[in-house]
Design a protein around this motif. Sequence first.
Motif, PDB file in Angstrom:
ATOM      1  N   ARG A  46     -15.240  42.504  17.974  1.00  0.00           N
ATOM      2  CA  ARG A  46     -14.704  41.607  18.981  1.00  0.00           C
ATOM      3  C   ARG A  46     -13.533  42.219  19.712  1.00  0.00           C
ATOM      4  NH1 ARG A  46     -16.061  36.221  18.577  1.00  0.00           N
ATOM      5  NH2 ARG A  46     -14.782  36.075  20.438  1.00  0.00           N
ATOM      6  N   GLU A  47     -12.654  42.926  18.961  1.00  0.00           N
ATOM      7  CA  GLU A  47     -11.524  43.595  19.606  1.00  0.00           C
ATOM      8  C   GLU A  47     -11.993  44.710  20.522  1.00  0.00           C
ATOM      9  OE1 GLU A  47      -8.378  42.906  15.921  1.00  0.00           O
ATOM     10  OE2 GLU A  47      -9.053  44.894  16.476  1.00  0.00           O
ATOM     11  N   ARG A  48     -13.004  45.418  20.107  1.00  0.00           N
ATOM     12  CA  ARG A  48     -13.538  46.517  20.936  1.00  0.00           C
ATOM     13  C   ARG A  48     -14.142  45.983  22.234  1.00  0.00           C
ATOM     14  NH1 ARG A  48     -18.575  49.149  21.044  1.00  0.00           N
ATOM     15  NH2 ARG A  48     -18.452  51.328  21.719  1.00  0.00           N
ATOM     16  N   MET A  49     -14.822  44.835  22.199  1.00  0.00           N
ATOM     17  CA  MET A  49     -15.373  44.225  23.401  1.00  0.00           C
ATOM     18  C   MET A  49     -14.257  43.772  24.331  1.00  0.00           C
ATOM     19  SD  MET A  49     -18.381  41.982  21.602  1.00  0.00           S
ATOM     20  CE  MET A  49     -18.555  41.023  23.094  1.00  0.00           C
ATOM     21  N   PHE A  50     -13.181  43.273  23.774  1.00  0.00           N
ATOM     22  CA  PHE A  50     -12.072  42.810  24.602  1.00  0.00           C
ATOM     23  C   PHE A  50     -11.404  43.970  25.322  1.00  0.00           C
ATOM     24  CE2 PHE A  50      -8.782  40.016  25.973  1.00  0.00           C
ATOM     25  CZ  PHE A  50      -7.605  40.729  25.909  1.00  0.00           C
ATOM     26  N   TYR A  51     -11.201  45.098  24.604  1.00  0.00           N
ATOM     27  CA  TYR A  51     -10.569  46.265  25.243  1.00  0.00           C
ATOM     28  C   TYR A  51     -11.440  46.837  26.346  1.00  0.00           C
ATOM     29  CZ  TYR A  51      -7.266  46.145  21.377  1.00  0.00           C
ATOM     30  OH  TYR A  51      -6.325  45.785  20.501  1.00  0.00           O
ATOM     31  N   LYS A  52     -12.704  46.799  26.205  1.00  0.00           N
ATOM     32  CA  LYS A  52     -13.599  47.351  27.232  1.00  0.00           C
ATOM     33  C   LYS A  52     -13.554  46.514  28.508  1.00  0.00           C
ATOM     34  CE  LYS A  52     -17.029  49.974  24.688  1.00  0.00           C
ATOM     35  NZ  LYS A  52     -18.456  50.176  24.471  1.00  0.00           N
ATOM     36  N   SER A  53     -13.323  45.211  28.387  1.00  0.00           N
ATOM     37  CA  SER A  53     -13.294  44.353  29.572  1.00  0.00           C
ATOM     38  C   SER A  53     -11.924  44.300  30.221  1.00  0.00           C
ATOM     39  CB  SER A  53     -13.717  42.941  29.172  1.00  0.00           C
ATOM     40  OG  SER A  53     -12.784  42.412  28.233  1.00  0.00           O
ATOM     41  N   ASN A  54     -10.983  45.162  29.766  1.00  0.00           N
ATOM     42  CA  ASN A  54      -9.620  45.242  30.313  1.00  0.00           C
ATOM     43  C   ASN A  54      -8.880  43.905  30.207  1.00  0.00           C
ATOM     44  OD1 ASN A  54      -9.933  47.931  31.003  1.00  0.00           O
ATOM     45  ND2 ASN A  54     -10.918  47.365  32.939  1.00  0.00           N
TER      46      ASN A  54
ATOM     47  N   TYR B 229     -16.749  42.502  11.908  1.00  0.00           N
ATOM     48  CA  TYR B 229     -16.897  41.529  12.990  1.00  0.00           C
ATOM     49  C   TYR B 229     -15.653  41.481  13.859  1.00  0.00           C
ATOM     50  CZ  TYR B 229     -17.410  37.054  15.335  1.00  0.00           C
ATOM     51  OH  TYR B 229     -17.496  36.077  16.283  1.00  0.00           O
ATOM     52  N   ARG B 230     -14.483  41.474  13.231  1.00  0.00           N
ATOM     53  CA  ARG B 230     -13.248  41.447  14.015  1.00  0.00           C
ATOM     54  C   ARG B 230     -13.079  42.733  14.834  1.00  0.00           C
ATOM     55  NH1 ARG B 230      -8.865  38.916   9.668  1.00  0.00           N
ATOM     56  NH2 ARG B 230      -9.780  36.785   9.614  1.00  0.00           N
ATOM     57  N   TRP B 231     -13.426  43.847  14.243  1.00  0.00           N
ATOM     58  CA  TRP B 231     -13.291  45.125  14.978  1.00  0.00           C
ATOM     59  C   TRP B 231     -14.202  45.150  16.207  1.00  0.00           C
ATOM     60  CZ3 TRP B 231     -17.145  48.796  15.778  1.00  0.00           C
ATOM     61  CH2 TRP B 231     -16.701  49.970  16.360  1.00  0.00           C
TER      62      TRP B 231
ATOM     63  N   SER C  75     -17.641  39.946  -3.292  1.00  0.00           N
ATOM     64  CA  SER C  75     -16.355  39.850  -2.589  1.00  0.00           C
ATOM     65  C   SER C  75     -16.132  41.060  -1.694  1.00  0.00           C
ATOM     66  CB  SER C  75     -15.224  39.730  -3.621  1.00  0.00           C
ATOM     67  OG  SER C  75     -15.393  38.563  -4.427  1.00  0.00           O
ATOM     68  N   ILE C  76     -16.412  42.245  -2.181  1.00  0.00           N
ATOM     69  CA  ILE C  76     -16.228  43.468  -1.376  1.00  0.00           C
ATOM     70  C   ILE C  76     -17.111  43.427  -0.134  1.00  0.00           C
ATOM     71  CG2 ILE C  76     -16.545  45.970  -1.375  1.00  0.00           C
ATOM     72  CD1 ILE C  76     -14.074  45.059  -2.864  1.00  0.00           C
ATOM     73  N   ILE C  77     -18.360  43.001  -0.281  1.00  0.00           N
ATOM     74  CA  ILE C  77     -19.273  42.956   0.876  1.00  0.00           C
ATOM     75  C   ILE C  77     -18.791  41.930   1.895  1.00  0.00           C
ATOM     76  CG2 ILE C  77     -21.622  42.377   1.574  1.00  0.00           C
ATOM     77  CD1 ILE C  77     -22.581  43.489  -1.088  1.00  0.00           C
ATOM     78  N   SER C  78     -18.285  40.803   1.465  1.00  0.00           N
ATOM     79  CA  SER C  78     -17.787  39.776   2.389  1.00  0.00           C
ATOM     80  C   SER C  78     -16.588  40.280   3.172  1.00  0.00           C
ATOM     81  CB  SER C  78     -17.413  38.510   1.597  1.00  0.00           C
ATOM     82  OG  SER C  78     -18.531  38.016   0.904  1.00  0.00           O
ATOM     83  N   ILE C  79     -15.653  40.919   2.486  1.00  0.00           N
ATOM     84  CA  ILE C  79     -14.458  41.442   3.172  1.00  0.00           C
ATOM     85  C   ILE C  79     -14.859  42.474   4.228  1.00  0.00           C
ATOM     86  CG2 ILE C  79     -12.358  42.785   2.842  1.00  0.00           C
ATOM     87  CD1 ILE C  79     -12.086  41.413   0.104  1.00  0.00           C
ATOM     88  N   LEU C  80     -15.759  43.403   3.893  1.00  0.00           N
ATOM     89  CA  LEU C  80     -16.189  44.426   4.853  1.00  0.00           C
ATOM     90  C   LEU C  80     -16.895  43.794   6.046  1.00  0.00           C
ATOM     91  CD1 LEU C  80     -17.503  47.212   2.430  1.00  0.00           C
ATOM     92  CD2 LEU C  80     -15.365  47.182   3.725  1.00  0.00           C
ATOM     93  N   SER C  81     -17.664  42.734   5.839  1.00  0.00           N
ATOM     94  CA  SER C  81     -18.364  42.091   6.958  1.00  0.00           C
ATOM     95  C   SER C  81     -17.378  41.464   7.921  1.00  0.00           C
ATOM     96  CB  SER C  81     -19.318  41.032   6.417  1.00  0.00           C
ATOM     97  OG  SER C  81     -20.262  41.615   5.565  1.00  0.00           O
ATOM     98  N   VAL C  82     -16.359  40.780   7.400  1.00  0.00           N
ATOM     99  CA  VAL C  82     -15.345  40.166   8.267  1.00  0.00           C
ATOM    100  C   VAL C  82     -14.597  41.221   9.050  1.00  0.00           C
ATOM    101  CG1 VAL C  82     -13.216  38.801   8.252  1.00  0.00           C
ATOM    102  CG2 VAL C  82     -15.157  38.122   6.814  1.00  0.00           C
ATOM    103  N   LYS C  83     -14.245  42.325   8.393  1.00  0.00           N
ATOM    104  CA  LYS C  83     -13.529  43.414   9.091  1.00  0.00           C
ATOM    105  C   LYS C  83     -14.367  43.976  10.225  1.00  0.00           C
ATOM    106  CE  LYS C  83      -9.665  43.842   6.629  1.00  0.00           C
ATOM    107  NZ  LYS C  83      -8.319  43.746   7.230  1.00  0.00           N
TER     108      LYS C  83
END
Length: 926
Positions: A727-735, A723-725, A713-721
């Motif tokens: 995707r958000e970082r890619m979005f901020y870079k593209s303005n 992945y989301r981080w 469970s701990i490994i699954s939660i960290l993987s999802v976090k």
Amino acid sequence: MAIEGGPTRSDTDRPIFWRKYWQVILFLASFCDVIGAQIRYSIPEEMKVGSLIGNVAQDLGLDLKRLRSGRARIVTGESVQYTELKPDKGILVVRERIDREHLCGEITPCSFSFEIILENPMELHQVTVEILDINDNAPIFRKTEISFEISEAATLGSRFVLGSADDPDVGINALQNYALSSNSHFALKQQSNPDGTKYAEMVLQKALDREENPRLALKLIAVDGGNPQRSGTVNIDVTVLDANDNVPVFNQTMYKSTVMENAPKGTYVTTVNATDADTDAYGLIVYSFSDLKEDLKEIFAIDESTGTISVVGAIDFEQNKRYEIRVEAKDQGGFTGTSKVIIEVIDVNDNAPVMNVLSFSSPVSEDSPIGTTIAIINVKDADSGKNGQVTCSINKGLPFDIKSSLANYYTVVTDALFDREMLSEYNITITAVDSGSTPLSTVKTLSLTISDINDNPPIFEQKMYSVYIMENNPPGLSIFTVRARDLDSNQNARVSYYLDEKQSDGTSVSSYLSINSETGVLHAVRSFDFEQIKQLSFVVKAQDGGSPPLSSNATLHIIIQDQNDNVPQILYPIQTSASLVAEIVPRSADIGYLVTKVVAVDVDSGQNAWLSYKLKKAAERALFEVGAQNGEIKTIRQITDKDPIKQKLTIIVEDNGQPSRSATVNVNVALADSFPEVLSEFTDRTQDKEYNDNLTFYLVLALAVVSFLFIVSIISILSVKCYRWRRERMFYKSNGNLPVIPYYPPLYADVGGTGTLQHVYNYEVCRTLDSRKSDLKYARPDSESIISLDTCGKDTLPHPSRDRLAMDDTDHQHVYNYEVCGTTDSRRSDIKCRRPCNESIVSLDATGTLPHVHSEKLLMDDQVSTGTLQHVYNYEVCRTTDSRKSDLKYGRPYTESIISLDTNGEQTLPRADLDTLVSGDSKDQV
């Protein structure tokens, strides 16, 4: 031969005239390789530092290369070195200020000597520098004022000694004349001592009259002969007394005496005697030294009443061989009589010879030929005559000889061949003895080392070694050290140790042992087990570092010793948890009845395998006993009704090791006459033990399952976090301008198997209405990239920013398949194009792949003609840690696209709509 010559003028400003002469005496020593030469120079004192003394190279007939290669240097036994040799110019210059008066005093001529040594071959040249005097000192009187008390009745012609002035200079620059100031009563007479010194006397020419002149003031002037002339003065004070008719008179005009060198204080020298014809106070005489030098006042003293002269200081023959002292006798009337005392010093052999080693060669090769020069020695003795004659010798029994090449110089040479293995170092004791009645000697020891050649192999202390080691040793344990001695030295004696890899049975020694090649320390590679291997035999090789190397071998036996590492093993009775075995003893059994026998073994050996048996617990009224050696269990008393049917005996089996190990066994004994009694007693056992065992097993299993689920469970939660981080970082870079693009799995394999490191890039695809090109613009890191066009796997094209790509836009468009490749340890990323030898294009289908397409002709046309349509795509460049490929992942609409290379060098990848492409062969359109 003798050569005379002279330099120009001295570097000093004094107008003196001097000349320089030098003399060279060259001779060859028939018994030595030392060439001796003697040079003599004359220079004035007080020359400036750095002034030229002479050209040594020219005078000795040597070139400058010989001076440099022979490391020419000055060797002197004096504490101060006044000269310096310039090997690069071959000249001798002044190094320190030279004061002739300080160096030699009154000794003339004044000179000092030193030696110049050259090596390879050894040469020794003696240089003598004579110091010429200049008039740099004025005459000085010891007293600032001379006083006389003279009676007015003094007869005409009476003499009054005025003493002498001191001038450290010599020759013409020394004291020459005295002058007395003008007066009407006294005249000046100049006298000379036997040593050449001059003194003045004042002679009465006109009678004194105390009533007319009770006191006279005169001046005495001392003048030297230098140019310019120097002088010194002293005041003379004459007090006129009443009449005193007689002058004290010595019974000898000159006294002679001798005194031994180093005579103790108080030693009698001589007695002077003077008489005065007057009576009373005028006849009382007082003795004293006249104008005694300061240094003599500390050596001699005179008794004022008796005139006895004695020693009060140290007398050194080497400093002064003779003393001249003037004494005077003065009465109470002022009259003075004078005399001279000459004291000869007798030399005593109180100075031992002094040895200076000028050159010493060590080490010397053991193959040096006979006659090799080892050392050059200078010997001096400050004594004179026979006391100063020195002979040198060396201790007997050594392969050396000492010879004299020059006066006071000796060379030590070899007279036999060396063998370093027999004797590697020699202590050469050189003894210098003078010829005095009580000879004095000096001993000096030279330690000579013989260098080695590789002529001896290493030798082990033993040809065969036996080493004992306990089993169960830790790996890496140092078990033994082998040593081999090589009689050679240095590199030739540097021994390295090696193991013979094969044993007699063919196994490899390195799997058991290792050896330190430098120290010979043997280490166990693994732990030994006596039960598996009991002995190892192998060969150790010792090899020296000579050229060629020499070696020798030794055999080593490693004997494994047993250790008490095994507990006794019970063979009988067999212990099982499934069934219970009991021994039945009838109640009517007699004492000594054999119940059973415990059988055990120990796999160790020796005393570690000696077993003993005993009961663990013995009650007060024990029914059984066990044999300590054989393990037999017997009854020791009669069985009674009070004894329970069920008897449990715990037997301890212990070995004889240190420390001892033991095992226990339980023996069940049933006291019954029939089997049914025994069965009813032993079937009542509870099942509690089995129940407890099952419960423990299920608890452990449940705990393991819960822990596993929690970690997943701990490994699954960290993987999802993560992945989301990302995707958000890619979005901020593209303005915020990029659309949401579905994720497409990468179409590449990680060759290295070490993971993928992703780097995100922004690409902008622009299409125009009237162009056959569409641009794919991308941003990339600052690191430099290149584009590699691999035609049949051979061609490479640099990055467009470096070499522009030439594309023909009027003709057919050539489209290539590009791979964006990057490595983690390089500053370059490559875009490689792989295609067959014919032209090819790449189409981007709806699945995001880049298939290979063949095309003979490519026509691009924008049929919409509505301007430039800009499409923005999000591309990810993925680089792996152990691969030379990186993948270009992108999201785009499901329309197929063409990627072509722009020729304008702006680092763009043109994009063209597939719908506008027209080809002559429909099969070629993909």
